[in-house]
Scaffold this motif. Sequence first.
Motif, PDB file in Angstrom:
ATOM      1  N   GLY A  54       1.028  -1.348  -0.141  1.00 39.86           N
ATOM      2  CA  GLY A  54       0.164   0.053  -0.278  1.00 39.86           C
ATOM      3  C   GLY A  54       0.900   1.162  -0.115  1.00 39.86           C
ATOM      4  O   GLY A  54       0.642   2.155  -0.674  1.00 39.86           O
ATOM      5  N   ALA A  55       1.916   1.195   0.819  1.00 40.68           N
ATOM      6  CA  ALA A  55       2.720   2.460   0.873  1.00 40.68           C
ATOM      7  C   ALA A  55       3.461   2.623  -0.316  1.00 40.68           C
ATOM      8  O   ALA A  55       3.377   3.854  -0.852  1.00 40.68           O
ATOM      9  N   TYR A  56       4.101   1.587  -0.926  1.00 48.35           N
ATOM     10  CA  TYR A  56       4.678   1.922  -2.042  1.00 48.35           C
ATOM     11  C   TYR A  56       3.824   2.143  -3.308  1.00 48.35           C
ATOM     12  O   TYR A  56       4.212   3.488  -4.029  1.00 48.35           O
ATOM     13  N   THR A  65       2.493  10.226   7.182  1.00 51.86           N
ATOM     14  CA  THR A  65       2.370  11.302   8.299  1.00 51.86           C
ATOM     15  C   THR A  65       3.645  10.866   9.124  1.00 51.86           C
ATOM     16  O   THR A  65       3.867  11.996   9.906  1.00 51.86           O
ATOM     17  N   PHE A  66       4.341   9.996   9.152  1.00 50.45           N
ATOM     18  CA  PHE A  66       5.127   9.579  10.098  1.00 50.45           C
ATOM     19  C   PHE A  66       6.684   9.626   9.652  1.00 50.45           C
ATOM     20  O   PHE A  66       7.566  10.173   9.984  1.00 50.45           O
ATOM     21  N   TYR A  67       6.704   8.610   8.715  1.00 50.62           N
ATOM     22  CA  TYR A  67       8.057   8.039   8.262  1.00 50.62           C
ATOM     23  C   TYR A  67       8.593   9.277   7.145  1.00 50.62           C
ATOM     24  O   TYR A  67       9.856   9.664   6.990  1.00 50.62           O
ATOM     25  N   HIS A  68       7.718   9.830   6.247  1.00 53.75           N
ATOM     26  CA  HIS A  68       8.101  10.606   5.310  1.00 53.75           C
ATOM     27  C   HIS A  68       8.827  10.199   4.337  1.00 53.75           C
ATOM     28  O   HIS A  68       9.314  10.799   3.035  1.00 53.75           O
ATOM     29  N   ALA A  69       9.201   8.916   4.403  1.00 54.94           N
ATOM     30  CA  ALA A  69      10.126   8.319   3.382  1.00 54.94           C
ATOM     31  C   ALA A  69       9.832   6.966   3.449  1.00 54.94           C
ATOM     32  O   ALA A  69       9.704   6.502   4.629  1.00 54.94           O
ATOM     33  N   VAL A  70       9.815   6.135   2.367  1.00 55.04           N
ATOM     34  CA  VAL A  70       9.727   4.757   2.455  1.00 55.04           C
ATOM     35  C   VAL A  70      10.994   3.777   2.054  1.00 55.04           C
ATOM     36  O   VAL A  70      11.574   4.112   1.223  1.00 55.04           O
ATOM     37  N   THR A  71      11.326   2.811   2.873  1.00 55.37           N
ATOM     38  CA  THR A  71      12.309   2.080   2.623  1.00 55.37           C
ATOM     39  C   THR A  71      11.812   0.594   2.894  1.00 55.37           C
ATOM     40  O   THR A  71      10.837   0.425   3.616  1.00 55.37           O
ATOM     41  N   THR A 108      15.738   4.125  -0.631  1.00 52.92           N
ATOM     42  CA  THR A 108      14.876   4.963   0.182  1.00 52.92           C
ATOM     43  C   THR A 108      14.165   5.815  -0.891  1.00 52.92           C
ATOM     44  O   THR A 108      14.813   6.470  -1.712  1.00 52.92           O
ATOM     45  N   LEU A 109      12.912   5.891  -0.728  1.00 55.94           N
ATOM     46  CA  LEU A 109      11.964   6.840  -1.776  1.00 55.94           C
ATOM     47  C   LEU A 109      11.364   7.998  -0.813  1.00 55.94           C
ATOM     48  O   LEU A 109      10.568   7.514  -0.100  1.00 55.94           O
ATOM     49  N   GLN A 110      11.809   9.328  -1.286  1.00 56.10           N
ATOM     50  CA  GLN A 110      10.978  10.181  -0.549  1.00 56.10           C
ATOM     51  C   GLN A 110       9.697  10.549  -0.851  1.00 56.10           C
ATOM     52  O   GLN A 110       9.116  10.015  -1.663  1.00 56.10           O
TER      53      GLN A 110
END
Lengths: 357, 295
Positions: free
Chosen positions: A86-88, A246-252, A158-160
């Motif tokens: 979902g996040a990606y 809302t929390f991490y602001h970047a996804v790894t 890492t994806l902003q």
Amino acid sequence: MFFRQAGVYHTNYVADRALFPVAADRWIIAMILALGVAAPFMFSSLYLSSYLLPWLVWTAGALGLNLILGWAGQFHLGYAAIMGIGAYATVHANRFGVPWEFSIVIGGVSAAVIGSCFAFAALRVKGLYLALSTLALQFVMDWTISHVPAISGGTQATLQAPDIRVLGQPIVSDAGLYYVALVWCVLVTLFMLNLRRTALGRALVAVREKDFAAAVIGVNSFYFKLVAFSTSSFIGGVSGAILIGTFYHAVTPEQFSVDVSIQVLAMVIVGGLGSIIGSYFGAAFILLMPGVMNSFISWGAARFGVSLSIEALAHLPQALYGALIISFLLVEPLGLGKIYKNVRDYLLVWPFGYVKK
Amino acid sequence: MDWALLAETGINGSLIGLMYSLVAMGIVLIYKSSSVPNLAQGSMTMLGAYIVLAYSSRFGAPIWLAIVLATLSMFGIGIAIERIALRRLAGRPIIMILMMTLGLEILLRAGSLTIWGATGRPMPIGISDDPLFLGALLINRAYAAGAAVAIVMFGLFALFFRTRMGVVLRAISDDYTAAWSVGISVERGVALSWAMASVVATVAGVLWASVQGVDQSLAHLLLKGVTVAVLGGMDSLGGALLAGLLLGIVEGIAGSYLDPLLGGASRDLVDAAMLIVTIMLRPHGLFGRHDIERI
């Protein structure tokens, strides 16, 4: 005392079908909701963005897992992978130019589509084998996310995440982000509260109790397993997207590794299977515990004059976390939700403790 | 196509696979007697290796004595796990039991890292690093030793299940309640199977540590062990041996062909794919009993 049932007469169908027939429950919930809305004005932004906000988002995620685990009785050891999908998907859709409101729906739907594939595993196997196959799917998903540059975003992996924009309005303040999480958590809670009153919820419970018996009384267990998997995956996908936004602001990839799956599972187990308020307690417990544990260990080390090496300090909280999961299973297998219920049951008839509840 | 290379990968793969089946054997032993899927077998392997190191470096015992002492300690730890944790969970839903073994996994892994630290250390058990030449094929001595031990362990268990205590364990694995009603102490049998699994874990830990050193990565053997156990059938020791062989060969050959295509680390992917395919096509594995599903 507080939860007095005296005077609760159901004289019409609406009252009879109320979610909370006891007035005290309604008051408590109204007060907590008011507290939740007023929280940005009451707490410092540190507490707001590092404790309250992740708690709300993880509660939504735990509720989604509870739907599949507590209501439908199907194992899921790969829930973090679902949240990651979902996040990606959301982040990619958002970077592609889709408005945020639609991109979280895209994230949820893509999580639901892939999550429904788990249901085809559930059609064939159950119990242990379903758990193992979801675990394997988690590993496959981990591998895919971290080894495909098109998904994970190149060498750094890492994806902003772009800023959240609701109705074209960028949301950057801590209070705004908190409200996004609050709205999502309240929506999921409302859905779960009402689920048990619908035909769908009753069918899920029938499937959980015994799927052969459910089939005998005319509940299509495969269809409802599919619905349960896709619904909970949708909730998980959107929760993952909101967690990132809302929390991490970047996804790894590490944010959705197998350890995280176990963590969400621990939230549900510690909170109590099939308990809504338990999911709130469980998420709070699992999130707050590392910090409390760390300060407790350093306090104990200073108090008793034990000098611990850096490595011991790094791994001791993890070990205690494992020990806590075990002791919860041994002492109160029904979780924190059951403890709350015990207290409520006690107060329901207080001071007449001998009354049959 | 390079046949020599293929044969070499295949043979080394099969030796590695037999070492995987050592991990799987522990899972099978526990599942056979109590239908508990032990997801902590990987960290028990790691704990066993750490205890051996602790005996040999802290107390200066020679390595063979350290291994014997560690085996005895792990025997006790296995009994303690059953007595403290599992016995009180008997009859609970399987999700609770799975979660218990996951909690145990976290506790044992992080606990041994807390005590002994996470830096990797060698495990000197006296197997030389020189390759063994079989014609033109290079074979790793450590893998060969591990495979030999796996086969010996399998033989020992096959003999054990013919003794009086082994028959008791077989009765327990056949039918809990019936075993109970004829006066077999099911708890003691289950505790014994946990103890034996811990001993197997120690052996697996020593052998794997001699290949890759003692560190956290020993706990990751769990995925391989689970795959082998499921592929062989969760309650079949011989199945675990054969499935280990099969998985090792497939993993070795597929890994060596896929790695250049996928950029490394494709072995775990092969494992996971194997596990999913097994569960989809034949959930009870190659030699498992059909009726093992808990309904």
